[in-house]
Write a protein that holds these residues in place. Structure first.
Motif, PDB file in Angstrom:
ATOM      1  N   ILE B 267       0.865  -1.181   0.000  1.00  0.00           N
ATOM      2  CA  ILE B 267       0.000   0.000   0.000  1.00  0.00           C
ATOM      3  C   ILE B 267       0.898   1.226   0.000  1.00  0.00           C
ATOM      4  N   ILE B 268       0.750   2.037  -1.001  1.00  0.00           N
ATOM      5  CA  ILE B 268       1.575   3.234  -1.129  1.00  0.00           C
ATOM      6  C   ILE B 268       0.703   4.451  -0.830  1.00  0.00           C
ATOM      7  N   HIS B 269       1.235   5.346  -0.038  1.00  0.00           N
ATOM      8  CA  HIS B 269       0.515   6.570   0.273  1.00  0.00           C
ATOM      9  C   HIS B 269       1.128   7.707  -0.549  1.00  0.00           C
ATOM     10  N   ASN B 270       0.310   8.610  -0.967  1.00  0.00           N
ATOM     11  CA  ASN B 270       0.871   9.732  -1.739  1.00  0.00           C
ATOM     12  C   ASN B 270       0.008  10.973  -1.590  1.00  0.00           C
ATOM     13  N   PHE B 271       0.613  12.097  -1.863  1.00  0.00           N
ATOM     14  CA  PHE B 271      -0.142  13.342  -1.967  1.00  0.00           C
ATOM     15  C   PHE B 271       0.448  14.155  -3.113  1.00  0.00           C
ATOM     16  N   SER B 272      -0.283  15.125  -3.574  1.00  0.00           N
ATOM     17  CA  SER B 272       0.215  15.884  -4.729  1.00  0.00           C
ATOM     18  C   SER B 272       0.252  17.377  -4.415  1.00  0.00           C
ATOM     19  N   ILE B 273       1.047  18.064  -5.190  1.00  0.00           N
ATOM     20  CA  ILE B 273       1.162  19.525  -5.071  1.00  0.00           C
ATOM     21  C   ILE B 273       0.202  20.138  -6.103  1.00  0.00           C
ATOM     22  N   PRO B 274      -0.638  21.093  -5.720  1.00  0.00           N
ATOM     23  CA  PRO B 274      -1.587  21.649  -6.693  1.00  0.00           C
ATOM     24  C   PRO B 274      -0.873  22.318  -7.874  1.00  0.00           C
ATOM     25  N   VAL B 275      -1.524  22.286  -9.018  1.00  0.00           N
ATOM     26  CA  VAL B 275      -0.903  22.782 -10.260  1.00  0.00           C
ATOM     27  C   VAL B 275      -0.452  24.232 -10.122  1.00  0.00           C
ATOM     28  N   LYS B 276      -1.251  25.052  -9.424  1.00  0.00           N
ATOM     29  CA  LYS B 276      -0.904  26.476  -9.338  1.00  0.00           C
ATOM     30  C   LYS B 276       0.374  26.713  -8.519  1.00  0.00           C
ATOM     31  N   GLU B 277       0.816  25.681  -7.782  1.00  0.00           N
ATOM     32  CA  GLU B 277       2.049  25.850  -6.995  1.00  0.00           C
ATOM     33  C   GLU B 277       3.240  25.123  -7.611  1.00  0.00           C
ATOM     34  N   HIS B 278       3.078  24.585  -8.821  1.00  0.00           N
ATOM     35  CA  HIS B 278       4.180  23.854  -9.455  1.00  0.00           C
ATOM     36  C   HIS B 278       5.385  24.753  -9.701  1.00  0.00           C
ATOM     37  N   ARG B 279       5.097  25.964 -10.129  1.00  0.00           N
ATOM     38  CA  ARG B 279       6.185  26.877 -10.463  1.00  0.00           C
ATOM     39  C   ARG B 279       6.985  27.230  -9.206  1.00  0.00           C
ATOM     40  N   ARG B 280       6.244  27.454  -8.144  1.00  0.00           N
ATOM     41  CA  ARG B 280       6.924  27.771  -6.887  1.00  0.00           C
ATOM     42  C   ARG B 280       7.721  26.570  -6.393  1.00  0.00           C
ATOM     43  N   PHE B 281       7.148  25.384  -6.578  1.00  0.00           N
ATOM     44  CA  PHE B 281       7.855  24.161  -6.192  1.00  0.00           C
ATOM     45  C   PHE B 281       9.185  24.061  -6.943  1.00  0.00           C
ATOM     46  N   ALA B 282       9.120  24.317  -8.250  1.00  0.00           N
ATOM     47  CA  ALA B 282      10.339  24.212  -9.067  1.00  0.00           C
ATOM     48  C   ALA B 282      11.381  25.222  -8.625  1.00  0.00           C
ATOM     49  N   ALA B 283      10.942  26.411  -8.264  1.00  0.00           N
ATOM     50  CA  ALA B 283      11.894  27.468  -7.908  1.00  0.00           C
ATOM     51  C   ALA B 283      12.477  27.264  -6.511  1.00  0.00           C
ATOM     52  N   GLU B 284      11.648  26.817  -5.567  1.00  0.00           N
ATOM     53  CA  GLU B 284      12.100  26.771  -4.175  1.00  0.00           C
ATOM     54  C   GLU B 284      12.632  25.402  -3.757  1.00  0.00           C
ATOM     55  N   ILE B 285      12.088  24.349  -4.333  1.00  0.00           N
ATOM     56  CA  ILE B 285      12.480  23.007  -3.882  1.00  0.00           C
ATOM     57  C   ILE B 285      13.180  22.252  -4.995  1.00  0.00           C
ATOM     58  N   GLY B 286      12.472  21.908  -6.038  1.00  0.00           N
ATOM     59  CA  GLY B 286      13.100  21.238  -7.168  1.00  0.00           C
ATOM     60  C   GLY B 286      13.527  19.822  -6.848  1.00  0.00           C
ATOM     61  N   SER B 287      14.385  19.291  -7.699  1.00  0.00           N
ATOM     62  CA  SER B 287      14.818  17.917  -7.527  1.00  0.00           C
ATOM     63  C   SER B 287      16.205  17.766  -8.129  1.00  0.00           C
ATOM     64  N   HIS B 288      16.920  16.731  -7.703  1.00  0.00           N
ATOM     65  CA  HIS B 288      18.249  16.464  -8.265  1.00  0.00           C
ATOM     66  C   HIS B 288      18.242  15.237  -9.160  1.00  0.00           C
ATOM     67  N   ARG B 289      17.071  14.619  -9.314  1.00  0.00           N
ATOM     68  CA  ARG B 289      17.007  13.430 -10.170  1.00  0.00           C
ATOM     69  C   ARG B 289      16.902  13.894 -11.624  1.00  0.00           C
ATOM     70  N   PRO B 290      17.753  13.341 -12.546  1.00  0.00           N
ATOM     71  CA  PRO B 290      17.766  13.843 -13.930  1.00  0.00           C
ATOM     72  C   PRO B 290      16.392  13.796 -14.598  1.00  0.00           C
ATOM     73  N   SER B 291      15.629  12.707 -14.356  1.00  0.00           N
ATOM     74  CA  SER B 291      14.318  12.617 -15.020  1.00  0.00           C
ATOM     75  C   SER B 291      13.387  13.718 -14.512  1.00  0.00           C
ATOM     76  N   HIS B 292      13.497  14.051 -13.219  1.00  0.00           N
ATOM     77  CA  HIS B 292      12.675  15.139 -12.677  1.00  0.00           C
ATOM     78  C   HIS B 292      13.092  16.475 -13.288  1.00  0.00           C
ATOM     79  N   ILE B 293      14.416  16.660 -13.389  1.00  0.00           N
ATOM     80  CA  ILE B 293      14.919  17.945 -13.899  1.00  0.00           C
ATOM     81  C   ILE B 293      14.424  18.166 -15.322  1.00  0.00           C
ATOM     82  N   GLY B 294      14.428  17.085 -16.132  1.00  0.00           N
ATOM     83  CA  GLY B 294      13.940  17.181 -17.506  1.00  0.00           C
ATOM     84  C   GLY B 294      12.488  17.615 -17.549  1.00  0.00           C
TER      85      GLY B 294
END
Lengths: 286, 314
Positions: B267-294
């Motif tokens: 059983i996997i639990h998950n939650f999502s970030i709302p679309v309107k906050e994606h840009r802020r997520f990318a700017a403030e948090i981001g990721s170091h995984r190459p597939s995510h960066i792409g």
């Protein structure tokens, strides 16, 4: 002052980790110790516990003793009024005298001023309408004797000796002897609780309280006969346990439970608690 | 985190925590004179010394001296050791994790481990304890990140094994094990805890970046992209969600899904970030995984197209 009447083992619980609330899994416990500092470092938990009281917050109907033993950083932040407000909000059945810090390698001025602070608080806490547990603290034997004598004179009959660091550093025997010296002569009916003691340090008439049973479970350690083992340790891995948590299962079978919802940790925590309880009650096999 | 608990020897408690042996001597100052002004933070005063460094005092009593520090408008931070900083502000003092240590904690919580085990050594004739802090990933970039963070925080270079597919890196150190263990970074085989009380907002972002690099997912959806964080450990994931809330994000509630892995159903639990906050997520948090960066870059191109005045995402 009314006696608390500690059983041989009174478990301490983690107030912000519900996996340690083992009464929900059917464990019969009369008294638990609730560390105040768990709430002070978690604003959400403090708000919830303050609004409903500790009994409703924990869903526990036995006796809740509020433990004031806490890290030094928090000790300095609380004054008499804040303690009284917290106790009024949390509504425990009993509380300890506020903790202090007394290090043997710090200047004596510091430990004496902290000892005087402890005695002052002990005097203030006489105004509470619930039983209060005195604290056995000090850096040198004169401080142990003086602060304990003062608390005995005030009418305290239940005492807690914070033991974790003292035991680890080989200083617990000295502290215990100082406490026994005062209590045997001036308050023979007093009860003494070794608080925070993980290792077996058996003394007649004393009670014990610690959170080790849960901390060990979180680190997937299995307690048997008061000793901690790795789950796959050859000494215990195939031994069946008939406690209320294991129900005839071996540690290896318990390990196979490790899946979701933290159930495995809860089962292991309950086993560890029951084992320590039985071991400290005199059944050496646990 | 190992904290001083009021009894015994102060020196031993420092030693237990950092293997340092002795706390910083803060007694006689040997004729050092004060340089510059005094800054007040709550009940604490910070003075800059002419010999370099800073002196921290409370109620006229010197409680610490530090070789370096950083004074911000609302706080002062002194580096201690192993990626831990002392923060002094109007709210008091607390120990916080450096961004590097926070990110390391996030990586280990998602795809790593911190444990010890016994092994009987036939040559020695007794059981030997082994302490291991691990991280595993298929991406060499994440392994390099793990190496870099380990070196920055603990001055230890991880060893590697597994060249094809899943790569694994590990540090064998009792000191590292206990330091991370005290923080509760990894509390069980699939369980973790976020030491939020030891994270400031920068630390929280770094932790989330580390965690998301391991257990995050950016997938295409009908509306564009979906950013999700997932874990088997519901309580831990709730702490991740709470950390997003602390930073002002509005993540969804935690949902459950079932995943079949070999013969096991998880059983996997998950939650999502709302679309309107994606840009802020990318700017403030981001990721170091190459597939995510792409994928984040692709999302950035969309933002540039949709917002002619904006388009500042890098």
């Amino acid at each position: 002052m009314q006696k608390i009447g500690f059983a041989k083992f009174a478990p301490e619980v983690d107030l912000v980790d519900q996996r340690s609330w083992v009464w929900r899994d059917g464990a019969e416990i009369d008294t638990i110790l609730a560390p105040l500092w768990h709430l002070l470092t978690n604003w959400l938990a403090l708000t919830a516990a303050s609004s409903s009281g500790l009994h409703d917050y924990l869903g526990f109907h036995g006796k809740v003793v509020l433990s004031t033993v806490m890290p030094d950083e928090l000790i300095d932040k609380l004054d008499r009024d804040r303690y009284f407000q917290l106790i009024k909000d949390l509504r425990p059945d009993a509380t300890m005298v506020p903790d202090n810090y007394t290090y043997i390698d710090a200047p004596l001025y510091q430990s004496w001023s902290q000892t005087i602070r402890l005695v002052t608080f002990a005097n203030d806490f006489l105004d509470l309408d619930i039983p209060v547990i005195g604290l056995v603290k000090g850096a040198i034997s004169q401080q142990y004797v003086w602060s304990l004598q003062k608390q005995v004179d005030m009418g305290y009959v239940s005492f807690a000796l914070p033991s974790r660091e003292l035991f680890k550093q080989g200083l617990l025997d000295g502290a215990f002897l100082s406490a026994r010296h005062v209590l045997e002569r001036n308050c023979p009916d007093a009860e003494l609780l070794f608080y925070g003691l993980a290792h077996p340090f058996r003394r007649a008439k004393a009670s014990y309280s610690n959170l080790s049973w849960f901390i060990e479970a979180k680190h997937t350690r299995y307690i048997k006969g008061g000793k901690s083992y790795h789950m796959v340790d050859p000494e215990i891995r195939s031994n069946r346990c008939d406690c209320g948590a294991c129900k005839g299962r071996t540690p290896v079978e318990l390990l196979s439970l490790q899946t979701r919802y933290g159930k495995y940790i809860r089962t292991l925590a309950l086993h560890n608690m029951l084992d320590l309880k039985r071991y400290l009650s005199g059944d050496k096999d646990g | 985190m190992g904290t001083k608990m009021g009894s015994g020897r102060l020196r031993d408690q420092y030693g237990e925590r950092f293997n340092q042996g002795q706390p910083t001597w803060s007694g006689e100052k040997g004729g050092e004179c004060l340089l510059g002004g005094v800054k007040q933070f709550g009940g604490h005063e910070v003075r800059e010394l002419s010999t370099g460094g800073y002196e921290l005092s409370k109620g006229g009593v010197v409680v610490g001296s530090f070789r370096s520090g950083r004074i911000d408008p609302d706080r002062v931070v002194f580096p201690l050791s192993h990626g831990t900083w002392l923060e002094v502000s109007d709210r008091g003092t607390r120990e916080i994790l450096s961004p590097e240590k926070a990110m390391l904690g996030g990586l280990i919580a998602s795809d790593g481990g911190n444990h010890f085990y016994y092994r009987f050594d036939k040559r020695l004739g007794y059981r030997v304890s082994y302490y291991t802090t691990r991280f595993a990933s298929e991406d060499i970039e994440l392994m390099e990140l793990f190496d870099g963070l380990s070196e920055a925080v603990y001055d230890k270079t991880p060893r590697h094994y597994g060249k094809e597919g899943m790569r694994k890196g590990y540090i064998s150190s009792k000191e590292v094990f206990y330091d991370l263990n005290d923080l509760g970074v990894k509390t069980g085989p699939d369980e973790f805890h976020i030491p939020r009380e030891h994270l400031d907002s920068t630390g929280k972002r770094a932790y989330l970046a580390g965690f998301f690099s391991g257990d995050g997912n950016i997938s295409k959806s009908t509306n564009g992209f979906e950013i999700r964080v997932y874990s088997e450990h519901k309580e831990g994931l709730e702490e991740v969600r709470q950390t997003f809330l602390d930073l002002g994000f509005h993540p969804s509630e935690i949902r459950e899904s079932i995943r079949q892995r070999e013969s096991r159903v998880e059983i996997i639990h998950n939650f999502s970030i709302p679309v309107k906050e994606h840009r802020r997520f990318a700017a403030e948090i981001g990721s170091h995984r190459p597939s995510h960066i792409g994928r984040l870059k692709k999302m950035g191109e969309l933002w540039v197209c949709n917002e002619p005045l904006g388009g500042i995402w890098v």
